[in-house]
Design an enzyme around this catalytic site. Structure first.
Site, short mmCIF file in Angstrom:
data_model
loop_
_atom_site.label_atom_id
_atom_site.label_comp_id
_atom_site.label_asym_id
_atom_site.label_seq_id
_atom_site.Cartn_x
_atom_site.Cartn_y
_atom_site.Cartn_z
N ARG A 81 35.70 39.86 34.84
CA ARG A 81 35.95 38.47 35.24
C ARG A 81 35.67 37.54 34.05
O ARG A 81 36.43 36.60 33.80
CB ARG A 81 35.07 38.07 36.43
CG ARG A 81 35.33 38.81 37.71
CD ARG A 81 36.60 38.44 38.40
NE ARG A 81 36.53 37.09 38.93
CZ ARG A 81 37.53 36.51 39.57
NH1 ARG A 81 38.66 37.14 39.76
NH2 ARG A 81 37.41 35.28 40.03
N ARG A 122 43.03 35.38 29.37
CA ARG A 122 43.88 34.27 29.79
C ARG A 122 43.90 33.15 28.76
O ARG A 122 44.94 32.49 28.57
CB ARG A 122 43.43 33.74 31.14
CG ARG A 122 43.68 34.73 32.28
CD ARG A 122 43.07 34.24 33.56
NE ARG A 122 43.34 35.14 34.67
CZ ARG A 122 42.52 35.33 35.68
NH1 ARG A 122 41.36 34.66 35.73
NH2 ARG A 122 42.83 36.15 36.65
N TYR A 134 46.77 39.52 48.73
CA TYR A 134 46.44 38.09 48.70
C TYR A 134 46.30 37.52 50.11
O TYR A 134 46.63 36.37 50.35
CB TYR A 134 47.53 37.32 47.94
CG TYR A 134 47.55 37.58 46.46
CD1 TYR A 134 46.52 37.14 45.64
CD2 TYR A 134 48.61 38.26 45.86
CE1 TYR A 134 46.54 37.36 44.27
CE2 TYR A 134 48.63 38.48 44.49
CZ TYR A 134 47.60 38.04 43.70
OH TYR A 134 47.63 38.25 42.35
N GLU A 163 40.91 46.18 47.30
CA GLU A 163 42.09 46.12 46.42
C GLU A 163 42.44 47.49 45.85
O GLU A 163 43.61 47.86 45.77
CB GLU A 163 41.85 45.10 45.31
CG GLU A 163 41.78 43.68 45.82
CD GLU A 163 41.38 42.67 44.77
OE1 GLU A 163 41.07 43.06 43.62
OE2 GLU A 163 41.34 41.47 45.11
N LYS A 175 49.85 41.40 35.18
CA LYS A 175 50.93 40.82 35.96
C LYS A 175 52.27 40.96 35.23
O LYS A 175 52.31 41.27 34.03
CB LYS A 175 50.59 39.36 36.26
CG LYS A 175 49.35 39.24 37.15
CD LYS A 175 49.00 37.79 37.42
CE LYS A 175 47.77 37.69 38.32
NZ LYS A 175 47.44 36.28 38.62
N ASN A 206 49.12 33.66 34.23
CA ASN A 206 47.78 33.92 33.73
C ASN A 206 47.52 35.39 33.42
O ASN A 206 46.38 35.80 33.26
CB ASN A 206 46.72 33.32 34.65
CG ASN A 206 46.67 33.95 36.02
OD1 ASN A 206 47.38 34.89 36.30
ND2 ASN A 206 45.83 33.41 36.87
N HIS A 238 44.98 39.86 36.90
CA HIS A 238 44.14 39.68 38.09
C HIS A 238 42.98 40.65 37.94
O HIS A 238 43.17 41.78 37.48
CB HIS A 238 44.91 40.04 39.36
CG HIS A 238 44.00 40.27 40.53
ND1 HIS A 238 43.54 39.25 41.32
CD2 HIS A 238 43.44 41.41 41.00
CE1 HIS A 238 42.74 39.76 42.25
NE2 HIS A 238 42.66 41.06 42.08
N THR A 254 41.01 30.99 35.73
CA THR A 254 42.33 31.26 36.32
C THR A 254 43.43 30.48 35.62
O THR A 254 44.50 31.01 35.34
CB THR A 254 42.31 30.93 37.82
OG1 THR A 254 41.29 31.70 38.45
CG2 THR A 254 43.63 31.24 38.47
#
Length: 158
Positions: free
Chosen positions: A95, A112, A59, A140, A19, A126, A129, A101
């Site tokens: 993940r 994170r 999103y 995606e 991000k 964070n 993604h 998150t």
């Protein structure tokens, strides 16, 4: 730019977004290092600014939520890095590597947990993604890497 023949149809693929806060803070190399150190292979990589239309598609399940405007603003505040990663169980693995998150609740050792920031309800940064399922990953990846255009079987549609 990736080409469809670079994707191994026997492997799983996922989207990772570094991000804007992660890119701005110079964390791209560290995040890429962690992904590759785990044994996953980078199959697509681009730096881009995310337009609102793309974020609304990405999103889509969050678009009616009260926090979507702040999320969209955060994701448009600067360039980000979009990545396609490949590997066995790469979705589950990334993940776990990303962590919870909320960076405050993410375990130390996760991306994170180590690199994210929580500065109040409208300022959670964070850093990354990651796709949460094979179906989400396909959707995606097709949004961020339309040149890859593959279907749910993992086969290239090109």
């Amino acid at each position: 730019m990736p080409t469809p023949d670079l994707l191994d149809p026997r492997k799983e693929h996922t989207l990772v977004l570094i991000k804007p806060d992660g890119f701005r803070r110079g964390l791209t190399g560290e995040i890429l290092r962690r992904i590759e150190q785990k044994g996953y292979v980078l199959k697509g990589l681009k730096i881009k600014k995310a337009p609102l239309a793309l974020l609304e598609e990405h999103y889509e399940e969050h678009i009616e939520r009260h926090y979507f405007p702040a999320l969209a603003e955060y994701m448009m505040e600067g360039p980000l890095v979009a990545i396609v990663a490949e590997g066995d169980r790469v979705i589950e693995g990334l993940r776990i590597m990303a962590g919870a998150t909320n960076p405050t609740l993410a375990n130390p050792g996760t991306i994170r947990g180590d690199l994210g920031r929580d500065w109040g309800p409208d300022a959670v940064q964070n850093v990354v993604h990651t796709s949460d399922s094979p179906t989400s990953a396909i959707r995606e990846i097709s949004l961020w890497f339309p040149e890859l255009a593959y279907d749910e079987s993992g086969e290239s549609a090109l």
